[in-house]
Design a protein around this motif. Sequence first.
Motif, mmCIF file in Angstrom:
data_model
loop_
_atom_site.group_PDB
_atom_site.id
_atom_site.type_symbol
_atom_site.label_atom_id
_atom_site.label_comp_id
_atom_site.label_asym_id
_atom_site.label_seq_id
_atom_site.Cartn_x
_atom_site.Cartn_y
_atom_site.Cartn_z
ATOM 1 N N LEU A 21 -19.380 -1.011 -20.836
ATOM 2 C CA LEU A 21 -19.190 0.273 -20.168
ATOM 3 C C LEU A 21 -20.491 0.794 -19.571
ATOM 4 C CD1 LEU A 21 -16.741 2.110 -22.601
ATOM 5 C CD2 LEU A 21 -16.255 1.128 -20.363
ATOM 6 N N LEU A 22 -21.595 0.551 -20.253
ATOM 7 C CA LEU A 22 -22.901 0.961 -19.714
ATOM 8 C C LEU A 22 -23.208 0.217 -18.418
ATOM 9 C CD1 LEU A 22 -25.037 1.222 -22.982
ATOM 10 C CD2 LEU A 22 -24.232 3.101 -21.539
ATOM 11 N N VAL A 23 -22.895 -1.081 -18.411
ATOM 12 C CA VAL A 23 -23.142 -1.877 -17.204
ATOM 13 C C VAL A 23 -22.150 -1.502 -16.102
ATOM 14 C CG1 VAL A 23 -23.363 -4.214 -16.275
ATOM 15 C CG2 VAL A 23 -24.035 -3.755 -18.625
ATOM 16 N N SER A 24 -20.944 -1.081 -16.489
ATOM 17 C CA SER A 24 -19.925 -0.739 -15.497
ATOM 18 C C SER A 24 -20.281 0.520 -14.715
ATOM 19 C CB SER A 24 -18.555 -0.559 -16.161
ATOM 20 O OG SER A 24 -18.522 0.594 -16.971
ATOM 21 N N GLN A 25 -21.275 1.275 -15.193
ATOM 22 C CA GLN A 25 -21.750 2.407 -14.412
ATOM 23 C C GLN A 25 -22.360 1.926 -13.099
ATOM 24 O OE1 GLN A 25 -21.174 5.656 -15.550
ATOM 25 N NE2 GLN A 25 -20.027 4.446 -17.038
ATOM 26 N N ARG A 26 -22.851 0.693 -13.123
ATOM 27 C CA ARG A 26 -23.443 0.101 -11.917
ATOM 28 C C ARG A 26 -22.445 -0.816 -11.215
ATOM 29 N NH1 ARG A 26 -25.092 -1.365 -7.823
ATOM 30 N NH2 ARG A 26 -27.156 -2.094 -7.183
ATOM 31 N N THR A 28 -18.603 -1.240 -11.342
ATOM 32 C CA THR A 28 -17.376 -0.657 -11.898
ATOM 33 C C THR A 28 -16.325 -1.700 -12.253
ATOM 34 O OG1 THR A 28 -16.525 -0.318 -9.654
ATOM 35 C CG2 THR A 28 -17.720 1.512 -10.661
ATOM 36 N N TRP A 29 -16.272 -2.814 -11.543
ATOM 37 C CA TRP A 29 -15.244 -3.829 -11.771
ATOM 38 C C TRP A 29 -15.331 -4.457 -13.164
ATOM 39 C CZ3 TRP A 29 -17.433 -8.566 -12.769
ATOM 40 C CH2 TRP A 29 -18.734 -8.771 -12.325
ATOM 41 N N LEU A 30 -16.497 -4.311 -13.825
ATOM 42 C CA LEU A 30 -16.646 -4.886 -15.167
ATOM 43 C C LEU A 30 -15.694 -4.251 -16.177
ATOM 44 C CD1 LEU A 30 -20.513 -5.369 -15.520
ATOM 45 C CD2 LEU A 30 -18.759 -7.148 -15.532
ATOM 46 N N LEU A 31 -15.260 -3.024 -15.887
ATOM 47 C CA LEU A 31 -14.330 -2.356 -16.802
ATOM 48 C C LEU A 31 -13.042 -3.169 -16.956
ATOM 49 C CD1 LEU A 31 -13.829 0.273 -18.458
ATOM 50 C CD2 LEU A 31 -12.643 1.146 -16.438
ATOM 51 N N ALA A 32 -12.599 -3.797 -15.876
ATOM 52 C CA ALA A 32 -11.365 -4.579 -15.910
ATOM 53 C C ALA A 32 -11.500 -5.846 -16.744
ATOM 54 C CB ALA A 32 -10.940 -4.942 -14.487
ATOM 55 N N LEU A 33 -12.741 -6.265 -17.014
ATOM 56 C CA LEU A 33 -12.958 -7.476 -17.804
ATOM 57 C C LEU A 33 -13.002 -7.197 -19.303
ATOM 58 C CD1 LEU A 33 -15.713 -9.340 -15.734
ATOM 59 C CD2 LEU A 33 -13.229 -9.595 -15.626
ATOM 60 N N LEU A 34 -12.968 -5.925 -19.682
ATOM 61 C CA LEU A 34 -13.118 -5.583 -21.098
ATOM 62 C C LEU A 34 -12.032 -6.183 -21.992
ATOM 63 C CD1 LEU A 34 -14.448 -2.056 -22.082
ATOM 64 C CD2 LEU A 34 -13.632 -3.740 -23.703
ATOM 65 N N PRO A 35 -10.742 -6.171 -21.590
ATOM 66 C CA PRO A 35 -9.724 -6.776 -22.467
ATOM 67 C C PRO A 35 -9.975 -8.248 -22.762
ATOM 68 C CG PRO A 35 -8.686 -5.374 -20.838
ATOM 69 C CD PRO A 35 -10.119 -5.475 -20.440
ATOM 70 N N ILE A 36 -10.339 -9.037 -21.743
ATOM 71 C CA ILE A 36 -10.565 -10.460 -21.989
ATOM 72 C C ILE A 36 -11.831 -10.667 -22.807
ATOM 73 C CG2 ILE A 36 -11.698 -10.751 -19.743
ATOM 74 C CD1 ILE A 36 -9.768 -13.428 -21.726
ATOM 75 N N ALA A 37 -12.849 -9.830 -22.597
ATOM 76 C CA ALA A 37 -14.082 -9.950 -23.379
ATOM 77 C C ALA A 37 -13.808 -9.674 -24.858
ATOM 78 C CB ALA A 37 -15.144 -8.985 -22.841
ATOM 79 N N VAL A 38 -13.060 -8.612 -25.137
ATOM 80 C CA VAL A 38 -12.730 -8.255 -26.520
ATOM 81 C C VAL A 38 -11.794 -9.299 -27.140
ATOM 82 C CG1 VAL A 38 -11.499 -6.574 -27.941
ATOM 83 C CG2 VAL A 38 -13.122 -5.783 -26.221
ATOM 84 N N ALA A 39 -10.816 -9.771 -26.348
ATOM 85 C CA ALA A 39 -9.870 -10.774 -26.857
ATOM 86 C C ALA A 39 -10.583 -12.077 -27.199
ATOM 87 C CB ALA A 39 -8.770 -11.023 -25.825
ATOM 88 N N LEU A 40 -11.503 -12.500 -26.355
ATOM 89 C CA LEU A 40 -12.260 -13.721 -26.629
ATOM 90 C C LEU A 40 -13.132 -13.559 -27.869
ATOM 91 C CD1 LEU A 40 -13.372 -15.115 -23.152
ATOM 92 C CD2 LEU A 40 -12.111 -16.336 -24.930
ATOM 93 N N LEU A 41 -13.787 -12.411 -27.979
ATOM 94 C CA LEU A 41 -14.626 -12.153 -29.152
ATOM 95 C C LEU A 41 -13.804 -12.221 -30.433
ATOM 96 C CD1 LEU A 41 -17.315 -11.192 -30.462
ATOM 97 C CD2 LEU A 41 -16.530 -8.846 -30.076
ATOM 98 N N ALA A 42 -12.666 -11.539 -30.441
ATOM 99 C CA ALA A 42 -11.820 -11.516 -31.637
ATOM 100 C C ALA A 42 -11.262 -12.903 -31.953
ATOM 101 C CB ALA A 42 -10.676 -10.520 -31.439
#
Length: 263
Positions: A21-26, A28-42
């Motif tokens: 979210l901090l990086v998405s301030q610069r 914005t499209w990174l916000l859409a990648l959050l579900p896959i990032a969290v899913a991969l981590l889990a």
Amino acid sequence: MNMQLLLPTIIAPGVLSIALLLVSQRFTWLLALLPIAVALLATVWLEGVTITNLAMLDGFWLMALLACASVALSQIQAKKWAVIALIATSQAVALFLVRRFADSIEPLAWIVHVLMLVVPSSLLLVPTSTKADKHWVFTVLVASIALLAPIVGLGGSIKMAQMLGALATGAAFIWLAGMLQPTLRNLSQATLLAAQLPAAWLALSAYHLSGTAAIAVALPAIVWATLLLRNRPLVAQAAVFAVLVGAALVTGLWLVWPEQSLY
């Protein structure tokens, strides 16, 4: 709840979400990648990922990837095409992942299987809004995922409950980003809508793999009905939301409550 349960469920997904979210301030499209990032981590933390030999629970991050792709499609062309592409692809992936025990699944289970993927995909047709008073109601999409965690956990799979908890944590931060940053609001809502797909996959996995009652894992979806009240007074929306959450949680836990004590 000890640290072993908290780390992959809340702490690690929370740290990852804040970083993105901090990086998405610069960007914005990174916000859409959050579900896959969290899913991969889990998935990596709790299950491990083997690309060459995909297992049932690998559908969690695969569906999250499809969810992110659908958000990208919905941003560049008509949402109906994103929904059609998502439904078609998710069904193909689903059929591939359950191929090893498909012969033993009765017709009714296949109907449940299709509905659990088509219904959350159709949520992408819900109109988004840049208004803060309309954005708050999208908490129902966080709540529907969070409600699944205790139901699935008590119903037979702590691992899947932790994966759902991680997704719910990521979804909460996605919603918060939209509330605090008006420029992220539409993207936040679209991402929350798409995140229902990997959540539905875990509900489906709990039904297939651990025998969790189909009604129990479908109950959290009733809170989506609150989205129909977006133009109603805030008090009315909050009251309906509270009633639906309470009813889904109590009924779901009652349905999966073990006959013998866990202790």
